[in-house]
Design a protein around this motif. Structure first.
Motif, short mmCIF file in Angstrom:
data_model
loop_
_atom_site.label_atom_id
_atom_site.label_comp_id
_atom_site.label_asym_id
_atom_site.label_seq_id
_atom_site.Cartn_x
_atom_site.Cartn_y
_atom_site.Cartn_z
N HIS A 70 -7.14 -2.91 -19.12
CA HIS A 70 -6.05 -2.55 -19.23
C HIS A 70 -5.39 -3.34 -18.98
N PHE A 71 -4.91 -4.41 -19.30
CA PHE A 71 -3.99 -5.74 -18.83
C PHE A 71 -2.19 -5.06 -19.84
N ARG A 72 -1.36 -5.46 -18.31
CA ARG A 72 0.08 -5.14 -19.28
C ARG A 72 0.40 -6.98 -20.10
N ASP A 73 1.85 -6.62 -20.55
CA ASP A 73 2.36 -8.02 -21.34
C ASP A 73 2.05 -9.32 -20.20
N LEU A 74 2.16 -9.63 -20.51
CA LEU A 74 2.48 -11.25 -19.85
C LEU A 74 3.01 -12.98 -21.08
N THR A 75 3.70 -13.07 -19.92
CA THR A 75 5.18 -13.94 -20.35
C THR A 75 3.81 -14.89 -20.10
N ALA A 76 4.36 -16.27 -21.24
CA ALA A 76 3.70 -17.07 -20.70
C ALA A 76 4.14 -18.02 -19.60
N GLY A 77 5.42 -17.69 -18.52
CA GLY A 77 5.34 -18.30 -17.43
C GLY A 77 4.22 -17.46 -16.86
N ASP A 78 3.85 -15.91 -16.40
CA ASP A 78 2.94 -15.33 -16.27
C ASP A 78 1.16 -16.12 -16.47
N ILE A 79 1.39 -16.47 -17.27
CA ILE A 79 0.38 -17.56 -18.14
C ILE A 79 0.33 -18.65 -16.75
N ALA A 80 1.04 -19.55 -17.27
CA ALA A 80 1.23 -20.71 -16.86
C ALA A 80 1.22 -20.78 -15.27
N ARG A 81 1.51 -20.19 -14.36
CA ARG A 81 1.48 -19.69 -13.11
C ARG A 81 0.57 -19.28 -12.61
N TYR A 96 -10.29 -14.47 -15.98
CA TYR A 96 -8.89 -14.35 -14.72
C TYR A 96 -10.09 -13.57 -13.78
N GLY A 97 -10.08 -13.61 -11.86
CA GLY A 97 -10.75 -12.73 -11.82
C GLY A 97 -9.65 -11.03 -10.98
N ILE A 98 -10.22 -9.45 -11.00
CA ILE A 98 -9.58 -9.10 -10.41
C ILE A 98 -9.37 -9.01 -9.06
N GLN A 99 -10.30 -9.30 -8.45
CA GLN A 99 -9.95 -9.26 -7.11
C GLN A 99 -8.72 -10.58 -6.86
N GLY A 100 -8.84 -11.31 -7.56
CA GLY A 100 -7.32 -12.14 -7.14
C GLY A 100 -5.81 -12.02 -7.48
N LEU A 101 -5.33 -13.39 -7.95
CA LEU A 101 -3.77 -13.05 -8.04
C LEU A 101 -4.17 -12.10 -8.78
N ALA A 102 -4.73 -12.48 -10.01
CA ALA A 102 -4.65 -11.85 -11.28
C ALA A 102 -4.60 -10.14 -12.03
N GLY A 103 -4.75 -9.65 -10.75
CA GLY A 103 -4.77 -8.25 -10.15
C GLY A 103 -4.00 -7.49 -10.05
N VAL A 104 -2.57 -8.25 -10.32
CA VAL A 104 -1.47 -7.96 -10.99
C VAL A 104 -1.07 -8.09 -12.04
N PHE A 105 -2.01 -7.80 -12.82
CA PHE A 105 -1.96 -8.52 -14.70
C PHE A 105 -2.98 -6.61 -15.32
N VAL A 106 -3.61 -6.06 -14.08
CA VAL A 106 -4.32 -5.13 -14.85
C VAL A 106 -3.81 -4.00 -14.12
N ALA A 107 -2.93 -3.15 -15.59
CA ALA A 107 -2.53 -1.78 -15.30
C ALA A 107 -3.47 -0.96 -15.01
N VAL A 130 -16.46 -5.56 -12.61
CA VAL A 130 -15.46 -6.77 -13.09
C VAL A 130 -15.67 -7.13 -11.96
N MET A 131 -15.49 -7.21 -10.79
CA MET A 131 -16.17 -8.51 -9.50
C MET A 131 -17.17 -9.35 -10.31
N GLY A 132 -18.38 -8.68 -10.58
CA GLY A 132 -19.10 -9.71 -11.50
C GLY A 132 -20.40 -8.45 -11.07
N LEU A 133 -20.19 -7.86 -9.30
CA LEU A 133 -21.66 -6.59 -9.25
C LEU A 133 -21.77 -5.45 -9.44
N PRO A 134 -21.97 -4.99 -10.14
CA PRO A 134 -21.47 -3.14 -9.95
C PRO A 134 -22.40 -2.42 -9.38
#
Length: 198
Positions: A133-144, A158-169, A178-182
């Motif tokens: 579940h992703f939170r709402d992202l602004t254009a600025g969020d995506i650009a950065r 996106y990589g959940i283990q990286g900076l995009a972890g803050v997008f995941v509600a 989700v990282m790539g090997l359950p």
């Protein structure tokens, strides 16, 4: 002592196998990965990810056999992000990453990671399905985020283990999937194939 060959160049998969104490060698040059394989006409997203993992394992086995390498188990995996039945692969450029992340913004999607293991010519398969579940992202969020370069080698941009972890509600399922090997499914598959974990 090497337990298996990993038919993947993904550093995340290498890290996760190391985490559970599996000794492995990476097939070099890797016979798989790179650009996403095309989805076949009429093929569902769920069938696509399983076929792709299976193809990687079989290609790895053939590549190893052609070179007379020692016969060892071969493990392959494929991770696919699916939104409303549509496969969202690795972005081809920044504009594509922006498009994909905009689609994911504020929505729930699925991450399927299929694993395929060949042991003595026998194929073993499993799949992990996780709701993300992703939170709402602004254009600025995506650009950065695109400015970091992180989206460009990852399914779904996106990589959940990286900076995009803050997008995941929240997630319902496997974080390592989700990282790539359950790890749960991988351990279960290895044990089923007679490979003892440390």
């Amino acid at each position: 002592m090497t337990t298996l060959y990993l038919a993947s160049k993904s550093p995340r998969r290498r890290e996760l196998l190391t985490q559970i104490g599996i000794a492995y060698d990476v097939l070099v040059p890797p016979p798989t990965d790179g650009p996403d394989e095309p989805q076949l006409d009429g093929e569902s997203a769920a069938d696509y990810v399983r076929r792709t993992a299976r193809d990687k394992a079989q290609q790895g086995a053939a590549w190893m056999n052609d070179r007379g390498m020692p016969i060892k188990p071969i493990l392959a995996a494929d991770t696919t992000v699916i939104l409303d039945g549509q496969v969202l692969g690795k972005p081809v450029d920044r504009d594509d990453a922006i498009r994909i992340l905009s689609l994911l913004s504020g929505h729930q999607h699925e991450v399927h990671t299929a694993i395929a293991l060949i042991v003595n010519g026998q194929l073993f398969e499993d799949v992990s399905v996780t709701q993300v579940h992703f939170r709402d992202l602004t254009a600025g969020d995506i650009a950065r985020y695109c400015d970091t370069g992180e989206p460009f080698d990852k399914a779904g941009a996106y990589g959940i283990q990286g900076l995009a972890g803050v997008f995941v509600a929240r997630i319902d399922g496997s974080f390592t999937g989700v990282m790539g090997l359950p790890l749960f499914e991988t351990a279960r598959l290895l044990l089923h194939a007679g490979i003892t974990l440390p």
